[in-house]
Motif scaffolding. Sequence first.
Motif, short mmCIF file in Angstrom:
data_model
loop_
_atom_site.label_atom_id
_atom_site.label_comp_id
_atom_site.label_asym_id
_atom_site.label_seq_id
_atom_site.Cartn_x
_atom_site.Cartn_y
_atom_site.Cartn_z
N LYS A 33 -1.27 -3.65 -1.22
CA LYS A 33 -0.48 -4.26 -2.30
C LYS A 33 -1.07 -3.93 -3.66
O LYS A 33 -2.27 -4.07 -3.89
N ILE A 34 -0.22 -3.48 -4.58
CA ILE A 34 -0.65 -3.12 -5.93
C ILE A 34 -0.61 -4.36 -6.82
O ILE A 34 0.47 -4.88 -7.13
N GLU A 35 -1.78 -4.84 -7.22
CA GLU A 35 -1.87 -6.03 -8.06
C GLU A 35 -1.79 -5.68 -9.54
O GLU A 35 -1.41 -6.51 -10.37
N GLN A 36 -2.19 -4.44 -9.89
CA GLN A 36 -2.24 -4.05 -11.29
C GLN A 36 -0.88 -3.49 -11.73
O GLN A 36 -0.43 -2.46 -11.20
N ASP A 37 -0.25 -4.12 -12.70
CA ASP A 37 1.07 -3.71 -13.15
C ASP A 37 1.08 -2.28 -13.69
O ASP A 37 2.05 -1.54 -13.51
N TRP A 38 0.00 -1.88 -14.35
CA TRP A 38 -0.03 -0.56 -14.97
C TRP A 38 -0.01 0.57 -13.92
O TRP A 38 0.54 1.64 -14.18
N ILE A 39 -0.60 0.29 -12.75
CA ILE A 39 -0.57 1.30 -11.69
C ILE A 39 0.85 1.45 -11.15
O ILE A 39 1.37 2.57 -11.01
N LYS A 40 1.49 0.33 -10.87
CA LYS A 40 2.86 0.38 -10.36
C LYS A 40 3.80 1.02 -11.38
O LYS A 40 4.69 1.81 -11.03
N LYS A 41 3.60 0.69 -12.65
CA LYS A 41 4.44 1.22 -13.72
C LYS A 41 4.30 2.75 -13.79
O LYS A 41 5.30 3.47 -13.88
N ARG A 42 3.07 3.26 -13.72
CA ARG A 42 2.86 4.70 -13.82
C ARG A 42 3.45 5.42 -12.61
O ARG A 42 4.09 6.47 -12.76
N LEU A 43 3.27 4.88 -11.41
CA LEU A 43 3.84 5.51 -10.22
C LEU A 43 5.36 5.51 -10.28
O LEU A 43 6.01 6.48 -9.88
N THR A 44 5.93 4.44 -10.80
CA THR A 44 7.38 4.35 -10.96
C THR A 44 7.87 5.40 -11.96
O THR A 44 8.91 6.05 -11.74
N GLU A 45 7.12 5.58 -13.05
CA GLU A 45 7.48 6.60 -14.05
C GLU A 45 7.48 7.99 -13.43
O GLU A 45 8.25 8.87 -13.85
N LEU A 46 6.64 8.20 -12.43
CA LEU A 46 6.58 9.50 -11.75
C LEU A 46 7.63 9.64 -10.66
O LEU A 46 7.66 10.63 -9.93
#
Length: 384
Positions: free
Chosen positions: A41-54
């Motif tokens: 589970k990804i707790e850090q929003d910035w990680i999920k946001k960057r992966l989503t951008e990709l």
Amino acid sequence: MIKEKKTILISCDSPRSLLDFRGKLIESLIVKHEVIIFTPKIEQDWIKKRLTELSIKIYENELNPSNVSVLSDLKYLFELSRVIRAIKPDVFFPYTFKPVIYGVMVARICKVSHITPMLTGLGYNFLDVGSGKSFVQKITRILLKISLGASKRLHIIFQNEDDYYTLIRSNIISKRNITHVVNGSGVDLSYYQYTLPDSLNISFLMISRLINAKGIKEYYYAAKQIKKKYPEVVFKLIGAYDDNIDAISSELYSKIKTDGTIQYFGLVDDVRPYINQCSVVVLPSFYGEGVPRCLLEGMAIGRAIITCNSVGCRETINPNLPQTNGFLIPIKDVKQLACKMEYYISHTEDIIRFGENGRKYATEKFDVKKVNQAMVNILENTGI
């Protein structure tokens, strides 16, 4: 016939590693391929946001990488099986122990065409760490042997040659296995830019999880020795103290936080300012590393290093003495660690010289562009 566009499923045990260690590789892969992530589970929003951008599709799980949990591990196996059957990947790329062991087993059962596990170090599993961990070690080795049995579908990626020969000697893999060796995870030389180290106000920095095998205790006691003779010298430590089978004692953790020997910063999102402000990067690890990322980051920024003559760590010291960038010391040797620290205090010109050599060595051997090209070649050239 080789299929041009492939679906590549990446499985890891830590979402932070997806961008910290594999970010540039993922960016290289998505140019031609579809990349899908299976991660805790990804707790850090910035990680999920960057992966989503990709435009990367994410499947989350509840894997606990640091401790044995039968329920959690079985659930991981079931969830990964479900994901593989749903997306039918052309290539399965797991890295770190649990994703490699369990993931390869599931991928074999699900008949994934090409499986490319990467061992980012062997950790505790081939260390002589006493009977307390021997049962876990034995089970891990058995599972690893089952998982990595030779097959044309299986290409094993190592980050150093020592790990390859360790598994050969342990009869876990054989020379029939298809294997590749890459230079660690690489380091982004444009992100970790060279800066001139402070050779007047000497400070040492260690970046590591707070576990025994990373050499936290040795760093602490070497710092205590140096502080008695050079009270002005500063020692810093970055890293998480978390739930781990080999976490340092609560007593040592309390001393680190309160007695003034070391400035402790916990876990940070960006290590660059801390490396920029230090003179020398230290990692007295005997953990069974792949190639330690913190040393590569220090080298790229132009910092002299001290590390152990241990698997993975020794890869970071240039063996050509005129171009040396630091010192290798015996494992668990507080006296030698303090001795090399004192060398830098007494020979400040070598802080700069070794740091420059380190940047050159990182450029020659560990540039993330070169490492990732090797990785892409392995993942693409699988005969699909």
